[in-house]
Design an enzyme around this catalytic site. Structure first.
Site, PDB file in Angstrom:
ATOM      1  CB  SER A 172      -0.954   0.145   1.334  1.00  0.00           C
ATOM      2  OG  SER A 172       0.027   0.569   2.363  1.00  0.00           O
ATOM      3  CE  LYS A 173      -2.516   6.961   0.496  1.00  0.00           C
ATOM      4  NZ  LYS A 173      -3.375   8.234  -0.120  1.00  0.00           N
ATOM      5  NE  ARG A 174      -1.468   6.548   4.835  1.00  0.00           N
ATOM      6  CZ  ARG A 174      -1.279   7.783   4.496  1.00  0.00           C
ATOM      7  NH1 ARG A 174      -0.111   8.274   4.342  1.00  0.00           N
ATOM      8  NH2 ARG A 174      -2.176   8.516   3.912  1.00  0.00           N
ATOM      9  CG  ASP A 175       2.906  -1.204   2.790  1.00  0.00           C
ATOM     10  OD1 ASP A 175       2.555  -1.275   3.973  1.00  0.00           O
ATOM     11  OD2 ASP A 175       2.315  -2.098   2.025  1.00  0.00           O
ATOM     12  CD  GLU A 219      -2.656  11.654   2.386  1.00  0.00           C
ATOM     13  OE1 GLU A 219      -2.521  10.932   1.211  1.00  0.00           O
ATOM     14  OE2 GLU A 219      -3.021  10.767   3.367  1.00  0.00           O
TER      15      GLU A 219
END
Ligand code: GLU
Length: 521
Positions: free
Chosen positions: A271-274, A294
């Site tokens: 995911s983008k948070r990873d 963000e």
């Protein structure tokens, strides 16, 4: 016929594929991989690669995302043959500019009984969902108890529309049907129509949903192969129904649903948070948002060669079936086949990405490397015009994993030594090494051709003559010139620094080293 000949394209049409992102934020590398596979497939078959911006969901539209997508593709060298920027015979390539087209198509579905108007309010939909087990769908079992044009008379329906009552249009999923299609990667896929709901195809704002616009555009743009992420596999059942409803089954594209990209742990989707969590980029370019949470780094901003990212991504889900790992874009085009794409998820391995980067950095000319490191030098306040730069690039070429590492690992060339490795100095600086260093400085003063090999010879002779180990003096020399205990070849460093600078640094270091060892620990 090659394995990748467009098998289902009975009409022998030219291969046309599209990358169809929604501009809802920065493009994740999973999206770049999808674009890449589409590009490789198109180029392999002499076909066209289209970029279509799927921006019908106004609520999720993020300004700047479309530009970001285009810049990312450009950076990776995946230039569309047709798209919002390039234009082309099947435009416009932005769905928000194709509104009337969809409305006409929706009307034809309504006229044929494949779709209907639905006027249900949010509350009505909510109470419908509570029916039975609480997970009821808008489908054959519920639609006749809702407020829609299947239930209302023609006059009532027209009245509601002319009164301006908000409505959507839904597809009428036929009952008791198996929906079958062949996925190039997964084989035969089958859905029971009772699993499908009557999806909204035209929203209350007059814009189509993804499903309708996607199918209409793929047809109108003569797309022969749909290559996209696995998350769209279940939507394909509705798409196949739409192809049937429109009477376009004979030119329906062949579907390939790509495997997921997994977290480095192998558990779950990347995911983008990873990126933030594991400390590596998951986007091609940096994305700057007012909210720091963000904002994200990109492979470019942390110093990757685009060809390294492309090569790395190509192997996340595909392999050439041989041992070869390094492929430039041309070679990827030649080697690519959909048949070598796996079904199971591909684990994201950042070390592998770095490995690819070192492979590409190694092949760069000094001039190319210099251009690539310039922005990073500027960022670090170093002078990108420094005359030593070219030689330093050559020296550091096989020592850096990213362009961003360059200023850090070569700063001492440009700014002098800021601090010495104290523990090494304490361990190695004594009367004997001091004498040796003095002797060395003395001899170096005499060297006329101050080149790495000449200096190496002079130094070796002195060291051998004195019977000391290289390991006792070379680290000290390195600390004297660079501050650090490890690094590039010390004699090459001397040559780049020039004789004067080398001697100045050695003299300065000798004084400091003596002070360091005299200082209480
Ligand atoms: N707009 C969809 C997306 O954002 C496209 C999916 C497809 O390729 O059909 O990924």
């Amino acid at each position: 016929m090659t394995a990748d000949s467009p098998a289902n394209d009975a009409t022998g049409r030219k291969v046309r594929v599209r990358f169809a992102p929604s501009p809802t934020g920065p493009l994740h590398i999973g999206g770049v991989r999808t674009a890449l596979y589409n590009y490789l497939f198109a180029k392999k078959h002499g076909g066209d690669f289209l970029l279509r911006i799927e921006d019908t969901d106004q609520a999720r539209y993020v300004p700047g995302a479309e530009e970001y997508i285009m810049q990312s593709l450009e950076w990776c060298g995946l230039i569309p043959d047709e798209g919002p920027k390039q234009g082309g015979p099947f435009g416009p390539y932005r769905q928000s500019e194709r509104k009337e087209l969809y409305q006409r198509q929706v009307q034809s579905l309504i006229d044929q009984g494949w779709a209907y108007y639905a006027f249900d309010t949010i509350e009505e939909l909510e109470s419908m969902r509570q029916v039975g087990d609480g997970h009821a769908k808008y489908d054959g079992s519920t639609r006749m108890s809702m407020r829609n044009s299947l239930v209302l008379s023609k006059d009532q329906t027209e009245q509601l529309i002319s009164d301006g009552v908000p409505y959507v249009v839904r597809i009428k999923v036929p009952e008791q049907r198996q929906i079958n299609f062949v996925d190039r990667i997964r084989g035969q896929v089958s859905f029971d129509s009772k699993e499908l709901d009557d999806k909204v195809i035209l929203k209350a704002d007059g814009l189509p949903t993804y499903h309708l616009a996607n199918v209409v555009d793929d047809h109108q743009m003569k797309i022969t192969h749909v290559i996209r992420g696995e998350e769209w596999l279940s939507s394909t059942a509705h798409h196949v129904l739409l192809y049937e409803a429109f009477g376009w089954l004979d030119t329906m594209p062949e579907f390939s649903h790509l495997p997921l990209i997994l977290k480095p742990t192998g558990k779950g989707k990347l995911s983008k948070r990873d990126g933030q969590k594991f400390g590596f980029p998951v986007f091609p370019l940096a994305w700057i948002d007012d909210n720091p949470e963000e904002s994200f780094e990109g492979f470019k901003s942390v110093g990757f060669h685009p060809a390294a990212l492309v090569n790395f991504l190509a192997f996340l889900g595909w392999n050439p079936g041989t041992e070869q790992e390094v492929f430039n874009l041309e070679q990827l085009i030649a080697a690519f086949t959909l048949d070598n794409i796996g079904k199971s998820g591909a684990r994201f391995d950042y070390d592998k990405a770095l490995w690819y980067n070192t492979q590409y950095i190694a092949t760069m000319s000094p001039d190319e490397l210099l251009e690539a490191v310039k922005p990073f030098l500027l960022q670090e306040g170093l002078d990108p015009e420094d005359p030593k730069l070219q030689a330093v690039c050559l020296l550091m070429q096989d020592r850096i994993k990213t362009f961003a590492e360059f200023p850090e690992s070569s700063r001492y060339f440009f700014t002098g030594v800021k601090a010495y490795d104290v523990s090494l100095v304490r361990k190695k600086w004594n009367e004997s090494t001091k004498n040796l260093m003095q002797d060395l400085v003395h001899h170096l003063q005499e060297v006329e051709q101050f080149e790495a090999e000449v200096v190496r010879e002079v130094a070796s002779e002195i060291i051998n003559r004195r019977g000391v180990k290289f390991g006792d003096i070379l680290p000290l020399l390195r600390v004297a010139l660079s501050g650090e205990a490890r690094g590039a070849d010390i004699f090459s460093i001397m040559e780049i620094l020039t004789k004067q600078e080398t001697l100045e640094r050695l003299s300065g270091a000798m004084l400091s080293f003596t002070q360091i060892v005299e200082m209480p620990e």
